[in-house]
Design an enzyme around this catalytic site. Structure first.
Site: not given
Ligand code: GLY
Length: 332
Positions: A190, A218-221, A242, A244
């Site tokens: 990120t 998929r979706v991270g933080d 990092g 997520g």
């Protein structure tokens, strides 16, 4: 091109990257020195990693030229999004396991407004779309085809974001198709950026193509308010980089801001958030090259950072000078 190759190439090509900023070792006092309340405030810009691009400088210049905090955050992040050499953000980002580049981004301003897009395809600047979600809709988050539809209605154009370099890397990955790649120093992710203007107001943004070879959808933080980014103009702001999944499980950036609310310095708050992840999910200690890092700024202009693993860096522009700083960490 991974980060290490990119750095080597940039340096061999005589790129001016090396003069963009200085690198400061982990634990340097820079990370814990604040400003006196009486100081005349100059913009302060804090961002994840060292992308060897004038990210913080662009944000600072935008503020000095009369732009708003959101202009500063957006313009700075766009530089990373549009650079095809950065394989973890925007154009040139590595695709998911089905070969699609899908992007996530969010923004938050000093009034607590927030906007976010997740699982957005074909749009070069998800950060700009996230800003428009915030400014032009009654919602906080738009996803997938809905986010794309909104972007197109706002005048954005569809583009192919999969570069030749990313295609090659994907073809290489397909040979073994190992899932759960580590997010580490080589495959970092990120761009998270928080900015303080001359009035001491805070805003931030975050943008990523997420984990390379992730499952489709998929979706991270990064686009999640409270996980990848949180801004409370009375207290401070934090953002993460990092893996997520680990950050989401502790609402990481919100946690850092709440720890600052409870009197912790930004550096302490970031360290405690990393410790919380490990305390709650000890399994991450066994994930090869597992990395999560937080950066934070408080209302007094003190900054801090902490990482699970050695290798996380952040960039701090203060008093007109940009420094790249090695974050302190738990594990070598
Ligand atoms: N930190 C970015 C992601 O996990 O997607």
């Amino acid at each position: 091109m991974n980060r290490r190759t990119f750095l080597k190439t940039a340096s061999l090509a005589g790129a001016s990257a090396a003069v963009l900023s200085e690198t400061v070792k982990a634990g340097a006092s820079l990370s814990s020195v604040g400003r006196q309340a009486s100081d005349v405030r100059q913009p302060m810009i804090l961002s994840t990693w060292d992308f060897k691009l004038p990210v913080n400088q662009t944000a600072s210049r935008t503020l000095q030229e009369g732009g708003t905090l959101l202009d500063a955050v957006e313009k700075a992040i766009k530089i990373v999004e549009e650079d095809p050499r950065i394989t973890s953000v925007g154009y040139g980002g590595y695709p998911d396991r089905d070969g699609h580049v899908t992007l996530d981004a969010c923004m938050m301003d000093e009034r607590g407004n927030a906007g976010s897009v997740v699982f957005l395809e074909h749009i070069m600047h998800p950060i700009s779309v996230a800003r428009l979600v915030m400014e032009k809709t009654p919602h906080v988050m738009l996803a997938g085809v809905g986010a794309l539809q909104f972007a197109l209605a706002q005048g954005f154009h569809k583009e192919d974001l999969l570069t030749e370099e990313a295609k090659k890397a994907y073809a290489e990955w397909l040979k073994k198709s190992n899932y759960l790649p580590p997010i580490n120093e080589q495959n970092h992710d990120t761009i998270g950026l928080v900015a303080m203007d001359a009035s001491g107001n805070l805003a931030g943004g975050c943008s990523t193509s997420g984990a390379a070879w992730k499952m489709r959808g998929r979706v991270g933080d990064s686009p999640l308010i409270g996980a990848g980014l949180y801004v409370d103009n009375e207290i401070g702001a934090a953002t993460s980089s990092g893996l997520g999944e680990a950050v989401i499980k502790v609402a990481g950036s919100f946690l850092v801001v709440e720890l600052m609310r409870n009197g912790k310095s930004p550096a302490e708050a970031c360290r405690l958030a990393i410790e919380r992840i490990i305390q709650k999910q000890p399994k991450y200690k066994d994930v090869q090259d597992f990395l999560v890092g937080f950066i934070a700024i408080d209302k007094q202009g003190e900054v801090g950072a902490f990482s699970y693993r050695k290798g996380f860096q952040y960039s701090l522009l203060r008093d007109g000078v940009n420094n790249v700083i090695d974050a302190e960490y738990v594990m070598k």
